[in-house]
Design a protein around this motif. Structure first.
Motif, PDB file in Angstrom:
ATOM      1  N   LEU A   1       5.546   9.039   4.561  1.00 22.78           N
ATOM      2  CA  LEU A   1       5.680   9.770   3.296  1.00 22.78           C
ATOM      3  C   LEU A   1       6.184  11.203   3.466  1.00 22.78           C
ATOM      4  O   LEU A   1       7.095  11.624   2.747  1.00 22.78           O
ATOM      5  CB  LEU A   1       4.357   9.751   2.532  1.00 22.78           C
ATOM      6  CG  LEU A   1       3.842   8.370   2.116  1.00 22.78           C
ATOM      7  CD1 LEU A   1       2.588   8.503   1.260  1.00 22.78           C
ATOM      8  CD2 LEU A   1       4.908   7.591   1.360  1.00 22.78           C
TER       9      LEU A   1
ATOM     10  N   ARG B   1      10.987   3.668   2.236  1.00 22.59           N
ATOM     11  CA  ARG B   1       9.617   3.976   2.626  1.00 22.59           C
ATOM     12  C   ARG B   1       8.861   2.701   3.018  1.00 22.59           C
ATOM     13  O   ARG B   1       8.159   2.658   4.029  1.00 22.59           O
ATOM     14  CB  ARG B   1       8.882   4.669   1.471  1.00 22.59           C
ATOM     15  CG  ARG B   1       9.380   6.064   1.136  1.00 22.59           C
ATOM     16  CD  ARG B   1       8.542   6.677   0.036  1.00 22.59           C
ATOM     17  NE  ARG B   1       8.982   8.024  -0.306  1.00 22.59           N
ATOM     18  CZ  ARG B   1       8.216   8.941  -0.888  1.00 22.59           C
ATOM     19  NH1 ARG B   1       6.968   8.634  -1.204  1.00 22.59           N
ATOM     20  NH2 ARG B   1       8.681  10.132  -1.156  1.00 22.59           N
TER      21      ARG B   1
ATOM     22  N   SER C   1       0.821  -1.208   0.000  1.00 23.67           N
ATOM     23  CA  SER C   1       0.000   0.000   0.000  1.00 23.67           C
ATOM     24  C   SER C   1       0.856   1.259   0.000  1.00 23.67           C
ATOM     25  O   SER C   1       0.540   2.246  -0.676  1.00 23.67           O
ATOM     26  CB  SER C   1      -0.946  -0.009   1.195  1.00 23.67           C
ATOM     27  OG  SER C   1      -0.220   0.087   2.408  1.00 23.67           O
ATOM     28  N   VAL C   2       1.956   1.235   0.751  1.00 26.07           N
ATOM     29  CA  VAL C   2       2.863   2.385   0.765  1.00 26.07           C
ATOM     30  C   VAL C   2       3.547   2.536  -0.593  1.00 26.07           C
ATOM     31  O   VAL C   2       3.727   3.647  -1.100  1.00 26.07           O
ATOM     32  CB  VAL C   2       3.909   2.231   1.885  1.00 26.07           C
ATOM     33  CG1 VAL C   2       4.970   3.317   1.788  1.00 26.07           C
ATOM     34  CG2 VAL C   2       3.229   2.278   3.240  1.00 26.07           C
TER      35      VAL C   2
ATOM     36  N   ALA D   1       7.446   1.709   6.799  1.00 26.02           N
ATOM     37  CA  ALA D   1       6.023   1.457   7.027  1.00 26.02           C
ATOM     38  C   ALA D   1       5.787   0.063   7.596  1.00 26.02           C
ATOM     39  O   ALA D   1       4.942  -0.133   8.477  1.00 26.02           O
ATOM     40  CB  ALA D   1       5.251   1.621   5.718  1.00 26.02           C
TER      41      ALA D   1
ATOM     42  N   PHE E   1      -3.761  13.825   1.693  1.00 28.18           N
ATOM     43  CA  PHE E   1      -3.963  12.825   2.744  1.00 28.18           C
ATOM     44  C   PHE E   1      -5.223  13.143   3.552  1.00 28.18           C
ATOM     45  O   PHE E   1      -6.008  12.240   3.874  1.00 28.18           O
ATOM     46  CB  PHE E   1      -2.741  12.798   3.654  1.00 28.18           C
ATOM     47  CG  PHE E   1      -2.717  11.654   4.625  1.00 28.18           C
ATOM     48  CD1 PHE E   1      -2.160  10.439   4.279  1.00 28.18           C
ATOM     49  CD2 PHE E   1      -3.255  11.790   5.892  1.00 28.18           C
ATOM     50  CE1 PHE E   1      -2.137   9.370   5.167  1.00 28.18           C
ATOM     51  CE2 PHE E   1      -3.240  10.733   6.792  1.00 28.18           C
ATOM     52  CZ  PHE E   1      -2.677   9.523   6.419  1.00 28.18           C
TER      53      PHE E   1
ATOM     54  N   ALA F   1      -2.906   7.573  -0.019  1.00 29.24           N
ATOM     55  CA  ALA F   1      -2.360   7.181   1.286  1.00 29.24           C
ATOM     56  C   ALA F   1      -3.358   7.389   2.410  1.00 29.24           C
ATOM     57  O   ALA F   1      -3.354   6.657   3.399  1.00 29.24           O
ATOM     58  CB  ALA F   1      -1.083   7.971   1.565  1.00 29.24           C
TER      59      ALA F   1
ATOM     60  N   SER G   1       1.069   4.117  -3.029  1.00 27.30           N
ATOM     61  CA  SER G   1       0.932   5.551  -2.768  1.00 27.30           C
ATOM     62  C   SER G   1       2.136   6.324  -3.294  1.00 27.30           C
ATOM     63  O   SER G   1       1.990   7.403  -3.881  1.00 27.30           O
ATOM     64  CB  SER G   1       0.762   5.794  -1.264  1.00 27.30           C
ATOM     65  OG  SER G   1      -0.366   5.133  -0.764  1.00 27.30           O
ATOM     66  N   SER G   2       3.325   5.780  -3.092  1.00 24.61           N
ATOM     67  CA  SER G   2       4.543   6.456  -3.544  1.00 24.61           C
ATOM     68  C   SER G   2       4.617   6.490  -5.066  1.00 24.61           C
ATOM     69  O   SER G   2       4.989   7.513  -5.666  1.00 24.61           O
ATOM     70  CB  SER G   2       5.773   5.739  -2.977  1.00 24.61           C
ATOM     71  OG  SER G   2       5.781   5.785  -1.569  1.00 24.61           O
TER      72      SER G   2
ATOM     73  N   THR H   1       1.293   5.970   6.846  1.00 26.53           N
ATOM     74  CA  THR H   1       1.773   6.681   5.656  1.00 26.53           C
ATOM     75  C   THR H   1       1.867   8.180   5.911  1.00 26.53           C
ATOM     76  O   THR H   1       2.700   8.867   5.319  1.00 26.53           O
ATOM     77  CB  THR H   1       0.847   6.413   4.462  1.00 26.53           C
ATOM     78  OG1 THR H   1      -0.520   6.629   4.867  1.00 26.53           O
ATOM     79  CG2 THR H   1       0.988   4.992   3.962  1.00 26.53           C
TER      80      THR H   1
END
Length: 263
Positions: free
Chosen positions: A182, A146, A11-12, A150, A202, A31, A15-16, A178
């Motif tokens: 992030l 990252r 998931s991280v 996380a 966010f 995120a 998002s990145s 996150t």
């Protein structure tokens, strides 16, 4: 446990990659959705009774305004301080406000309403900094860092939530993983304006987060755990689509030329 951590890391990563492809605001919005908390809740639902999960969902909703306060604090601190100081200040605000909200024991309807309203108000309280359009570069090494950061946070949360009371578990599930990871990487590389844009996105995504837990708690009252969980994800996705439509409409309105009233 390894599967849970892999899902959190994925998931991280998503998002990145979204931030690298579509910009900081889009990455932040993704995120903010319940990518991590929703996944963890699904595993908790397999191990605990619906009543226990409903209590955790209510505690998570009660703590969500603290998550929004965390985001606002981090964004404003990022305009003056380095990432470490912003991280400490934001988490201090989160823990203090989250504990206070749990102590208040708000009625469920109030907690749900406040959880849905706080991301809307929070997005308006973010700093408005000019951000020039530029390509978002995130090296592979940073992507890996990252994900690892996380996963470490998620591991600590899951270990603690499994032995903590429902209220503490809800507070832990509301910890913005996150939202911590992030911006700590975005601020030193891309600056305060990019960090503010990320965290504003966010905050918008947290509306989907709130919708997920509101729908989950409501669904557990009349449907099977699997059906309630599916309803929660459907509600979160619909909220995300609504956020995207609202964002596109706002962007179109800002881009359209304004007529001079003297003409």
């Amino acid at each position: 446990m390894l599967l849970k951590l892999a899902l959190v890391g994925a998931s991280v990563l998503v998002s990145s990659l979204a931030a690298r492809r579509f910009g900081h605001a889009v990455g932040g919005t993704i995120a903010g959705l319940p990518m991590i908390a929703g996944t963890i809740t699904g595993f908790v639902l397999l191990q605990e009774t619906p009543a226990q999960v409903s209590a955790i969902a209510l505690a998570t909703l009660a703590c969500l305004p603290a998550t929004v306060a965390h985001v606002i604090c981090f964004a404003w601190c990022a305009t003056r301080w380095r990432w470490g100081a912003a991280l400490v200040a934001a988490n201090g605000v989160f823990l203090a406000l989250g504990a206070a909200l749990l102590a208040l024991r708000l009625p469920p309807a109030w907690a749900a309403a406040l959880a849905l309203l706080s991301p809307v108000l929070g997005s308006r309280a973010m700093p408005r900094l000019p951000l020039s359009p530029a390509e978002v570069t995130i090296p592979r090494v940073e992507l890996a860092c990252r994900v690892i950061a996380a996963m470490v946070m998620a591991w600590l949360i899951m270990r603690s939530a499994s032995v903590a009371p429902a209220g503490v578990s809800g507070l832990l599930l509301a910890v913005p993983i996150t939202g911590n990871v992030l911006p700590c990487f975005t601020l030193p590389r891309h600056g305060a304006a990019a960090t503010a844009a990320l965290l504003a996105g966010f905050a918008r995504g947290l509306f989907g987060f709130a919708a997920f837990f509101v729908a989950l708690r409501a669904g557990l009252g009349w449907a099977s755990p699997a059906a309630a969980y599916g309803l929660a994800w459907l509600t979160a996705l619909l909220a995300a689509l609504a956020l995207r439509r609202d964002r596109d409409a706002a962007a179109a309105g800002a881009a359209s030329p304004r007529l001079d009233p003297r003409q």
